[in-house]
Design a protein around this motif. Sequence first.
Motif, PDB file in Angstrom:
ATOM      1  N   UNK A 370       0.837  -1.197   0.000  1.00  0.00           N
ATOM      2  CA  UNK A 370       0.000   0.000   0.000  1.00  0.00           C
ATOM      3  C   UNK A 370       0.872   1.248   0.000  1.00  0.00           C
ATOM      4  N   UNK A 371       0.259   2.356  -0.399  1.00  0.00           N
ATOM      5  CA  UNK A 371       0.922   3.660  -0.352  1.00  0.00           C
ATOM      6  C   UNK A 371      -0.154   4.729  -0.298  1.00  0.00           C
ATOM      7  N   UNK A 372       0.212   5.892   0.208  1.00  0.00           N
ATOM      8  CA  UNK A 372      -0.715   7.012   0.183  1.00  0.00           C
ATOM      9  C   UNK A 372      -0.913   7.492  -1.241  1.00  0.00           C
ATOM     10  N   UNK A 373      -2.165   7.811  -1.613  1.00  0.00           N
ATOM     11  CA  UNK A 373      -2.462   8.223  -2.980  1.00  0.00           C
ATOM     12  C   UNK A 373      -1.783   9.534  -3.361  1.00  0.00           C
ATOM     13  N   UNK A 374      -1.330  10.313  -2.362  1.00  0.00           N
ATOM     14  CA  UNK A 374      -0.642  11.581  -2.634  1.00  0.00           C
ATOM     15  C   UNK A 374       0.867  11.448  -2.465  1.00  0.00           C
ATOM     16  N   UNK A 375       1.344  10.241  -2.300  1.00  0.00           N
ATOM     17  CA  UNK A 375       2.750   9.974  -1.976  1.00  0.00           C
ATOM     18  C   UNK A 375       3.435   9.354  -3.198  1.00  0.00           C
ATOM     19  N   UNK A 376       3.795  10.202  -4.166  1.00  0.00           N
ATOM     20  CA  UNK A 376       4.248   9.727  -5.472  1.00  0.00           C
ATOM     21  C   UNK A 376       5.451   8.791  -5.383  1.00  0.00           C
ATOM     22  N   UNK A 377       6.440   9.147  -4.575  1.00  0.00           N
ATOM     23  CA  UNK A 377       7.657   8.334  -4.499  1.00  0.00           C
ATOM     24  C   UNK A 377       7.351   6.940  -3.963  1.00  0.00           C
ATOM     25  N   UNK A 378       6.490   6.859  -2.966  1.00  0.00           N
ATOM     26  CA  UNK A 378       6.199   5.562  -2.374  1.00  0.00           C
ATOM     27  C   UNK A 378       5.184   4.766  -3.190  1.00  0.00           C
ATOM     28  N   UNK A 379       4.403   5.440  -4.000  1.00  0.00           N
ATOM     29  CA  UNK A 379       3.568   4.735  -4.971  1.00  0.00           C
ATOM     30  C   UNK A 379       4.468   3.999  -5.955  1.00  0.00           C
ATOM     31  N   UNK A 380       5.517   4.689  -6.412  1.00  0.00           N
ATOM     32  CA  UNK A 380       6.463   4.058  -7.339  1.00  0.00           C
ATOM     33  C   UNK A 380       7.151   2.860  -6.676  1.00  0.00           C
ATOM     34  N   UNK A 381       7.534   3.020  -5.411  1.00  0.00           N
ATOM     35  CA  UNK A 381       8.147   1.898  -4.681  1.00  0.00           C
ATOM     36  C   UNK A 381       7.206   0.697  -4.647  1.00  0.00           C
ATOM     37  N   UNK A 382       5.950   0.961  -4.256  1.00  0.00           N
ATOM     38  CA  UNK A 382       4.975  -0.115  -4.121  1.00  0.00           C
ATOM     39  C   UNK A 382       4.703  -0.789  -5.466  1.00  0.00           C
ATOM     40  N   UNK A 383       4.615   0.012  -6.517  1.00  0.00           N
ATOM     41  CA  UNK A 383       4.369  -0.552  -7.847  1.00  0.00           C
ATOM     42  C   UNK A 383       5.496  -1.487  -8.266  1.00  0.00           C
ATOM     43  N   UNK A 384       6.742  -1.041  -8.048  1.00  0.00           N
ATOM     44  CA  UNK A 384       7.901  -1.849  -8.437  1.00  0.00           C
ATOM     45  C   UNK A 384       7.959  -3.152  -7.662  1.00  0.00           C
ATOM     46  N   UNK A 385       7.792  -3.072  -6.342  1.00  0.00           N
ATOM     47  CA  UNK A 385       7.867  -4.263  -5.507  1.00  0.00           C
ATOM     48  C   UNK A 385       6.711  -5.211  -5.780  1.00  0.00           C
ATOM     49  N   UNK A 386       5.518  -4.666  -5.965  1.00  0.00           N
ATOM     50  CA  UNK A 386       4.354  -5.508  -6.241  1.00  0.00           C
ATOM     51  C   UNK A 386       4.526  -6.256  -7.560  1.00  0.00           C
ATOM     52  N   UNK A 387       5.051  -5.560  -8.566  1.00  0.00           N
ATOM     53  CA  UNK A 387       5.247  -6.206  -9.861  1.00  0.00           C
ATOM     54  C   UNK A 387       6.255  -7.347  -9.758  1.00  0.00           C
ATOM     55  N   UNK A 388       7.348  -7.137  -9.035  1.00  0.00           N
ATOM     56  CA  UNK A 388       8.357  -8.193  -8.898  1.00  0.00           C
ATOM     57  C   UNK A 388       7.824  -9.351  -8.058  1.00  0.00           C
ATOM     58  N   UNK A 389       7.079  -9.029  -6.985  1.00  0.00           N
ATOM     59  CA  UNK A 389       6.504 -10.091  -6.153  1.00  0.00           C
ATOM     60  C   UNK A 389       5.521 -10.930  -6.954  1.00  0.00           C
ATOM     61  N   UNK A 390       4.730 -10.280  -7.790  1.00  0.00           N
ATOM     62  CA  UNK A 390       3.767 -11.013  -8.625  1.00  0.00           C
ATOM     63  C   UNK A 390       4.502 -11.894  -9.629  1.00  0.00           C
TER      64      UNK A 390
END
Length: 432
Positions: A370-390
């Motif tokens: 998860x990440x805050x919807x206004x937290x651009x840097x951590x959205x990118x982190x979550x997207x990258x990690x989620x994609x690799x985990x998947x």
Amino acid sequence: MDLWQVPIAEGPVPVTVFALAVVLLAILAVRRWRVRPLVWALAGAAIGAVVGYAAYKIVNATNVFGDAVPTFVWHWSAAAFAAIGFALGGMVGARTWRRVLAGIGVVVFAVAGVIGVNMRFGLNPTLGSLLGIASSIDLPTDTGGANQTPAPAQPIYTTWTPPADMPAVGSRGSQTIPATASGFDARDAGIYLPPAALVANAPALPLVIMMMGHPGNPDATVISDVLDQFAAQHNGLAPIVIVADQLGEAINDTACADSTAYGKARTYITVDVVDWAKKNLHIIDDPAYWTIAGYSNGGGCAITFGAQSPTLWKNILDVSGEPFGGSEQVANITKTIYGGDAAAFEASKPVNIMAAAPAGTYKGMTAVFTAGALDAAYIANADTLAAEARAAGMGVTRYNVPGAGHTGDALKGGLSAGFTVLYPVLGLSAAS
């Protein structure tokens, strides 16, 4: 009432402090000013505002806390320091009673500034969580059998009937977890026992080991508040939680690793905390019912430990997590933690751990990012990690908390989203 459980992010405490600050400032401002005292008071206010703003800029320039400090910090710090400067400057030529009030005002204005900043961050809802102090919690002795039991034949929620004397909310506090294997200088861990754990013949429950941010305290207040809400909707059922200390000190960034610089942080979490949980808590002894979780710095550690030890826990909850341990100060961590070995640092990153793992390593694992919807840097982190985990074979859920940045709203919202996914996985509720 336990002093350390006094709410300071809402309720009568902040209202009283802010009201007292306004009254004191008004009393100090209303007087027959002469030129010299007025100049001192106004100059003090101006200097105070500059000091508050300068402190904010210095903190961000030196990267003391890794991420940039939000702008609301300088708003509150500049206002508090301006009020303090006004009070000190106004002592010139003032009567004794005004000087006494000014001295009291200095303390009140400082406290008001701290409370204001803390309210906006939303990470320390109680006095104890702000100061890193928690009262010790008594662990149940009547567990209805051995502390660890095998996985239940049926989901817990289908066989559990809460007794009439079950408390409405869980219990939280602290416990010292010895660093037997690691020797790590950890602070006391926060513990949360849900209502179902506080009754005679309590059921064995799932376990969550969580880590907080950097800087931060191993405090269980926020996660216990969230899980109390879940427990209220599920007959008192919730995981037992350990909020463990992966930092050692609030300013240390151990990079989720064992090192000579800060000690064996990884061994402490994955060995000492795990062993203590097995010996002292009435938990289900099955990795399918164990979750490694974390927020911010702790989130980076959670996905790292989950990727490194997939047989230890089958569930990962990464709330606004860093992309890897030490991401806030790469050059320093490379030197301090890894002795200048950049390749070793690269190998420690969860995306690389997961990419290098043999096929099937993460089969049956559930991961929530998860990440805050206004937290651009951590959205990118979550997207990258989620994609690799998947890609590595985990069952992945990705969620952005509406309207949240990188503060308490993201933590609470991320935990709520995470446990909505994990409750059925842990046998605490039916699938939604």
